[in-house]
Design an enzyme around this catalytic site. Structure first.
Site, mmCIF file in Angstrom:
data_model
loop_
_atom_site.group_PDB
_atom_site.id
_atom_site.type_symbol
_atom_site.label_atom_id
_atom_site.label_comp_id
_atom_site.label_asym_id
_atom_site.label_seq_id
_atom_site.Cartn_x
_atom_site.Cartn_y
_atom_site.Cartn_z
ATOM 1 C CB VAL A 124 20.872 113.814 -30.801
ATOM 2 C CG1 VAL A 124 20.117 114.992 -31.888
ATOM 3 C CG2 VAL A 124 22.389 113.699 -31.671
ATOM 4 C CD GLU B 176 11.917 105.017 -29.150
ATOM 5 O OE1 GLU B 176 12.549 105.322 -28.817
ATOM 6 O OE2 GLU B 176 12.579 105.527 -30.554
ATOM 7 C CB CYS C 220 14.863 102.245 -31.900
ATOM 8 S SG CYS C 220 12.899 102.674 -31.875
#
Length: 301
Positions: A37, A55, A89
């Site tokens: 994305v 990020e 993440c």
């Protein structure tokens, strides 16, 4: 803050994110999400020359050397891999362990995982909460099957939790694979769930090679008592963040946060990096000589 300084628009990408991405009055886009994305957002933002900070994904590794405090390294692997159900993440989804302490580490890690309490994340006695939704649990289940089919050893977990209190949420057991080949999909692809791959290594140099051998470069960690190896790891681990004797998760607001390779596009969140991204540099020249200055041409005669 004054009204209008901070505005929150709730919704998913197509109805909330896309209009802001293409609107001419929006001059900067900061995105946190998948690399796939992020690539689309970067391409769209480039058409109107918007500032764009991405990020994105991570496949973060903890390195455990043979001189490490093994109990501390196990604590770090448990918290880094399962403290937020792997849905972070910077979560530690790989643990690279030097061969001569490999069995000791995996035995201790398996014992710790066996007694982890899975339940309501708002209960302070819970060690690991639910996943965010049904599709994410299915993703975890898919990668558990991939790991088994690839030949990794399922050391703990591997099952969805559905009975009793678990019927009211999306729960999965904390899961460990051992004897993982670093080229296996479970050691290369971001799962974003409670699945950790333990990978044996022969020495320090091979540990660095395995840690760097992925498409991402967000967070890394090394457990060692050898200061020379620690500093070599700081230099040679190709990632935006490196921890020494601490897990891969966590961040300090005054330090730049972000990654390399498919994790980011060169910008940083937090610290001076965030200030640079959300502002524009402007150079000002003031001439008080009252005569023409031919900058970089006049000679001092």
């Amino acid at each position: 803050m004054p009204r209008g300084v901070v505005n929150i628009v709730s919704g998913f990408g197509p109805e909330a994110g896309a209009p802001m991405l293409t609107h001419p009055d929006v001059r900067a886009i900061s995105f946190t999400g998948s690399s796939e994305v992020g690539r689309m957002i970067g391409e769209t933002a480039a058409k109107s020359f918007k500032h764009c900070s991405l990020e994105m994904g991570g496949k973060n590794a903890i390195i455990v050397l043979d001189d490490a405090n093994i109990d501390l390294a196990v604590d770090g692997a448990v918290w880094g891999g399962f403290g937020t159900t792997g849905q972070r993440c910077t979560a530690a989804s790989r643990v690279i362990v030097q061969q001569n302490v490999y069995n000791q580490f995996t035995d201790k890690l398996a014992d710790r995982i066996r007694v982890l309490k899975v339940g309501n994340g708002l209960d302070e006695s819970t060690n690991m909460g639910p996943q965010i939704n049904e599709p994410q649990v299915k993703t975890t289940e898919k990668y558990v099957e991939i790991g088994k089919n690839e030949g990794a050893k399922l050391l703990r977990g591997g099952h969805r939790l559905e009975n009793g209190i678990y019927g009211r949420g999306w729960f999965h057991e904390p899961t460990i694979f051992s004897d993982v080949n670093p080229k296996m999909r479970i050691a290369q692809e971001e799962i974003f769930g409670p699945v950790v791959s333990v990978i044996p290594s022969e020495n320090f140099d091979q540990s660095l090679e395995i840690a760097n051998g992925i498409m991402y470069g967000l967070s890394t960690s090394i457990y060692t008592r050898n200061v020379n190896r620690a500093f070599a790891a700081m230099r040679d681990l190709y990632a935006g963040i490196t921890y020494v004797n601490a897990p891969t998760i966590g961040a300090e607001v005054h330090l730049p946060f972000g990654g390399t390779k498919a994790t980011g596009n060169g910008h940083r969140e937090g610290g001076q990096g965030a200030i640079d991204f959300y502002t524009e540099w402007k150079s000002i020249y003031v001439d008080y000589s009252d005569k023409l200055q031919r900058a970089q041409i006049d000679r001092g005669e």
